[in-house]
Structures are given as structure tokens and as C-alpha cells.
Design a protein around this motif. Structure first.
Motif, PDB file in Angstrom:
ATOM      1  N   ILE A  18     -27.067  -3.467   1.226  1.00 46.90           N
ATOM      2  CA  ILE A  18     -27.286  -2.353   0.289  1.00 46.90           C
ATOM      3  C   ILE A  18     -26.744  -1.038   0.835  1.00 46.90           C
ATOM      4  CG2 ILE A  18     -29.339  -3.379  -0.769  1.00 46.90           C
ATOM      5  CD1 ILE A  18     -30.936  -1.232   0.872  1.00 46.90           C
ATOM      6  N   GLY A  19     -26.532  -0.964   2.160  1.00 39.07           N
ATOM      7  CA  GLY A  19     -26.046   0.283   2.753  1.00 39.07           C
ATOM      8  C   GLY A  19     -24.577   0.507   2.431  1.00 39.07           C
ATOM      9  N   VAL A  20     -24.225   1.773   2.278  1.00 39.72           N
ATOM     10  CA  VAL A  20     -22.832   2.111   1.988  1.00 39.72           C
ATOM     11  C   VAL A  20     -21.996   1.847   3.230  1.00 39.72           C
ATOM     12  CG1 VAL A  20     -21.265   4.004   1.396  1.00 39.72           C
ATOM     13  CG2 VAL A  20     -23.523   3.867   0.337  1.00 39.72           C
ATOM     14  N   ALA A  53     -36.544   8.785   3.998  1.00 44.21           N
ATOM     15  CA  ALA A  53     -35.590   8.079   3.128  1.00 44.21           C
ATOM     16  C   ALA A  53     -34.154   8.335   3.557  1.00 44.21           C
ATOM     17  CB  ALA A  53     -35.788   8.508   1.681  1.00 44.21           C
ATOM     18  N   LEU A  54     -33.827   9.585   3.891  1.00 37.26           N
ATOM     19  CA  LEU A  54     -32.436   9.928   4.186  1.00 37.26           C
ATOM     20  C   LEU A  54     -32.110   9.750   5.660  1.00 37.26           C
ATOM     21  CD1 LEU A  54     -32.116  13.191   2.024  1.00 37.26           C
ATOM     22  CD2 LEU A  54     -31.365  10.898   1.452  1.00 37.26           C
ATOM     23  N   TYR A 105     -37.408   1.598   2.616  1.00 36.04           N
ATOM     24  CA  TYR A 105     -36.471   0.471   2.512  1.00 36.04           C
ATOM     25  C   TYR A 105     -37.111  -0.740   3.201  1.00 36.04           C
ATOM     26  CZ  TYR A 105     -32.618   3.721   1.518  1.00 36.04           C
ATOM     27  OH  TYR A 105     -31.804   4.662   0.973  1.00 36.04           O
ATOM     28  N   GLU A 112     -35.977  -3.454   3.702  1.00 37.84           N
ATOM     29  CA  GLU A 112     -34.984  -4.174   4.510  1.00 37.84           C
ATOM     30  C   GLU A 112     -34.844  -3.599   5.906  1.00 37.84           C
ATOM     31  OE1 GLU A 112     -34.426  -2.753   1.651  1.00 37.84           O
ATOM     32  OE2 GLU A 112     -33.644  -4.189   0.195  1.00 37.84           O
ATOM     33  N   ASN A 165     -30.107   3.918  -3.156  1.00 35.20           N
ATOM     34  CA  ASN A 165     -30.467   2.909  -2.159  1.00 35.20           C
ATOM     35  C   ASN A 165     -31.973   2.741  -1.983  1.00 35.20           C
ATOM     36  OD1 ASN A 165     -27.799   2.347  -1.601  1.00 35.20           O
ATOM     37  ND2 ASN A 165     -27.659   3.939  -0.038  1.00 35.20           N
ATOM     38  N   ALA A 166     -32.712   3.846  -2.097  1.00 28.36           N
ATOM     39  CA  ALA A 166     -34.158   3.754  -1.859  1.00 28.36           C
ATOM     40  C   ALA A 166     -34.935   3.431  -3.135  1.00 28.36           C
ATOM     41  CB  ALA A 166     -34.669   5.059  -1.275  1.00 28.36           C
ATOM     42  N   LYS A 195     -37.139  -2.732  -5.815  1.00 28.76           N
ATOM     43  CA  LYS A 195     -37.888  -2.976  -4.569  1.00 28.76           C
ATOM     44  C   LYS A 195     -38.950  -1.905  -4.285  1.00 28.76           C
ATOM     45  CE  LYS A 195     -34.423  -0.874  -1.560  1.00 28.76           C
ATOM     46  NZ  LYS A 195     -33.444  -0.561  -2.615  1.00 28.76           N
TER      47      LYS A 195
END
Lengths: 135, 292
Positions: free
Chosen positions: A66-68, A98-99, A108, A110, B60-61, B65
Motif C-alpha cells: 500500500i505504500g507509495v 499517521a504521517l 496502519y 500493516e 493510505n491510512a 481497514k
């Protein structure tokens, strides 16, 4: 009217307290340079292991994750190193759940770990300071 | 005799001025999403407020999910405001803090200087002041804003002058100019951020309105006009859009904003979330008025 006088007095007292509590201080730059002087950090020798374990594992910054981007190679990292995004997310914003990268698992699921260890972070900072050498 | 006429005419002129009706409800609430509005509570009214901002809805966050951010809280505010007089409000609240400064307590002072009148004064004018104190633990890193070398470093302030006009029964617009002062800032940052704000409210049905706010920093790394601001610093302009339901006793706002923080001392210096990357969130505010 009787309620106004004590409230205004309180405001004046609060104002008198707040004025001297105004400062215009700028904090020092992070003291990394002196700690980095004795370190020789390169991507191949040290940084690749940290990034593989913290960023480029399956599901995140790896193919299909999912990461860029794909951070399992030096060339894959270069764009975000050059534009400063890597430093911004890993160092400057590290405390943002988050960032900040790695992100907290509460945001996340994951994420394999919430934060780099102090030693890993210092290694990354010294590597960035040295101009992120490959070898 | 002429003197008496003059006095009567003068009294009539004054009474006609006094007789003008103030325009009511330029905005339904004292806050529009994250921006303080020109509105002020009447004397002895207590407003209990709960404001919540969830996590990123998309990006992404976000997504399934995190149930589109609903399982995370970016920021939460609980507090009250009180009408000390018909021209002055005080308030107190506590927020979690979305930027690097956490566990924030806020004191609010709002003064109303001018009221829009039907057929008279064209705008309403209020002044807003906010003092914020972080009660978080000290960091051990001297370069961190939470190092708190001095007690004053825990504090930040925001003052603004707010002008608004209700153009019709349906549409109100507000402009503001303010300064956000932080006592301690990271290297390369500025203590005083000058900013301007724009707020609108469009009444769609009797109980439902569309609202929006934007807070634009004009200097420092946070400003979109500053060449050095991007992409390295990742700052973005706080921008919100939402729906406001007025049920009489209370006002409920449901909104979407990229700003994670709720109070100006938090979101003006520290908004990094980007609408374009899906880093916006659902938020709501519940405001309930009581008579004291």
C-alpha cells in the motif's frame, strides 16, 4: 451589571499574566552533526537492512504494497530522497502517528513497527546528512 | 421654541437609529467547522460543545481497514463557552492536539464590536482571542517543540478580527485577519504567522445549511505563497466543507476537512494533511445551549 466587574477584573489579571508569557524563541537545529562525525554510514553497509525491515517489507513500500514507491533498492528510494519527502516523513514528522514513518500500527494495521529505534533513527539522520551515499 | 423642536428632532433621530433591528443569525453557531464565527452568545447562555475529527477517510491510512477513518480520532475537543454580556463571551476547552503539541487546554475571549443592522450598519465585527497551553510531558530532545525549556514554551496564542455580512436570508459570508503566535518554534520556522480566513454559510432548507471554511497562512513555511514551503515541508492549507443542522435547541455540524487539529493554534501552524492524497476526515460538532 454586577457580574461584569469581577469578570473584567479577571480578564485584566489574565491579560497581565499573558503578556510577560510571550516569548519569541526559535529552537536549535537538531544536534546530529557531532554524533555523526564518527560514523561512516552507507546504504549498502547499514541503511538497506533498516529500510528492508522497517519500510520495504511485503505489504508496504514493496511491489503490491500500500505504500507509495518500491524501497527495496537504492534507485527506488532516490526520488523521495531527492525531493526531501523521505527526511520529512522519517525524521521531521516522526512523531505523527499517521504521517510519520514508520506509521503507528493503530493507524496502519500493516505496520511492522511504530517507530525506529533511537540508534536506527540516528543512523538514518547521519546518512541523510552525509548526502545518502550508496557505498 | 426652536430649541424644543431641535431636541425632539434629535431624539427622533437617535430613537430611529436605536430602533433599527439587528440582523440575527448571520451564522447559527459560534464556530463554522474550525473557524470562529462573528456570532456571540447572549448574556447568561452556556454553550456546551463537543467536537470530533476522525482519521483520514481515504488515502493510505483510510479506507476499509480503518473503516474510513472512523476507528481513529485525529482530534477531540470538549469545552464550553459562556455569554458574560451580550458583547463578550469567554470559553474553555481541552483538545487532544493533532500537531506536535499535545494535551492542550484553551482559553477563549470573544468581543462583539459591531452588529449588522437592517437598513443600517452593513457588517458585524468581532474580535477573537485564544490562549493555548500544552500540558504534555517534556521531551528530552532540545530541538523539539515539546522540550519546554521555559514554561512559556508550552503556550501559543491566536488573535483575529472577524467581519461578516448576512447578504440575504440564505447567504452569509465572513472574512477574518489574524496572527498566530507560538512562543517556541522549530529551527527555520516563524513565531508569528499572519493568516486570513474565509467562511460561508448557505441555507439550503429550513433546518439545513451548507458551510465552508478556509484558513490561509500568509507567511512562514505554512504559506502556500512561500516558495520554500513545498514539497519539503508538506504543509497544506486547512480547508473544510460541511452541513449544518439546526434543530432549535442545538446545532449539529457534519463536515469534511483536511485539518486534523480543531483549534487555530493547532491547525494553522501544523496542517500537513492533503485533500488530494485522501487525507481528509469526517468531523462533527455538537453544540447545546443552556440558560444560566
Amino acid at each position: 451589571m454586577n457580574i461584569k466587574i469581577p469578570c473584567l477584573s479577571l480578564l485584566v489579571i489574565a491579560g497581565l499574566y499573558l503578556v510577560p508569557s510571550c516569548t519569541n524563541d526559535v529552537l536549535p537545529e537538531p544536534e546530529i552533526q557531532s554524533q555523526c562525525d564518527t560514523m561512516m554510514v552507507t546504504y549498502d553497509a547499514v541503511v538497506k537492512d533498516i529500510i528492508d525491515n522497517s519500510c520495504a517489507y511485503a505489504g508496504c513500500h514493496s511491489p503490491g504494497g500500500i505504500g507509495v514507491g518500491n524501497y527495496d533498492s537504492y534507485d527506488g528510494l532516490l526520488p523521495v530522497l531527492d525531493n526531501g519527502l523521505f527526511e520529512s516523513r522519517v525524521v521531521t514528522q516522526k512523531d505523527d502517528p499517521a504521517l510519520g514513518m514508520p506509521p503507528n500500527s493503530s493507524v496502519y494495521p500493516e505496520s511492522a513497527k511504530d517507530d525506529l529505534t533511537e540508534e536506527e533513527l540516528l543512523t538514518i539522520q547521519c546518512w541523510l546528512l552525509a548526502g545518502y551515499p550508496k557505498n | 421654541m426652536k430649541g424644543i423642536y431641535s431636541v425632539i428632532i434629535a431624539l427622533l433621530a437617535v430613537s430611529s437609529l436605536l430602533g433599527q433591528n439587528p440582523v440575527s443569525e448571520t451564522f447559527s453557531d459560534r464556530w463554522v467547522i474550525n473557524s470562529p464565527s462573528v456570532e456571540i452568545l447572549p448574556i447568561r447562555k452556556l454553550d456546551i460543545r463537543i467536537t470530533h475529527r476522525f482519521g483520514d477517510l481515504a488515502g493510505n491510512a483510510g479506507g476499509w481497514k480503518s473503516f474510513y477513518g472512523l476507528e481513529n480520532a485525529a482530534d477531540v475537543a470538549i469545552g464550553f463557552e459562556y455569554g458574560v454580556s451580550n458583547r463578550m463571551n469567554i470559553g474553555f476547552s481541552r483538545t487532544k492536539g493533532a500537531g506536535p503539541m499535545k494535551q492542550l487546554v484553551h482559553g477563549v475571549l470573544k468581543m462583539n464590536f459591531l452588529r449588522q443592522m437592517e437598513g443600517g450598519t452593513p457588517i458585524s465585527l468581532s474580535g477573537f482571542g485564544l490562549a493555548t497551553l500544552s500540558t504534555a510531558e517534556r521531551s528530552t530532545d532540545p530541538s523539539s517543540v515539546t522540550y519546554f525549556e521555559k514554561f512559556a514554551h508550552r503556550m501559543a496564542f491566536h488573535v483575529s478580527l472577524i467581519g461578516a455580512r448576512k447578504f440575504s436570508e440564505r447567504f452569509s459570508l465572513q472574512l477574518s485577519a489574524g496572527v498566530t503566535h507560538r512562543n517556541a518554534v522549530p529551527a527555520g520556522d516563524e513565531n508569528n504567522l499572519i493568516n486570513t480566513g474565509l467562511v460561508f454559510r448557505l441555507q439550503a432548507t429550513k433546518t439545513l445549511a451548507i458551510i465552508g471554511d478556509v484558513a490561509l497562512p500568509l507567511n512562514g513555511r505554512q504559506s502556500p505563497f512561500n516558495e520554500a514551503s513545498s514539497p519539503l515541508n508538506d504543509y497544506n492549507t486547512p480547508l473544510g466543507i460541511g452541513l449544518e443542522f439546526n434543530t432549535g435547541g442545538h446545532v449539529f455540524q457534519l463536515n469534511f476537512t483536511n485539518s486534523a487539529g480543531i483549534m487555530p493554534t493547532d491547525y494553522l501552524p501544523y496542517t500537513r494533511s492533503d485533500w488530494a492524497e485522501g487525507q481528509f476526515r469526517i468531523g462533527f460538532t455538537i453544540s447545546r445551549l443552556f440558560n444560566l
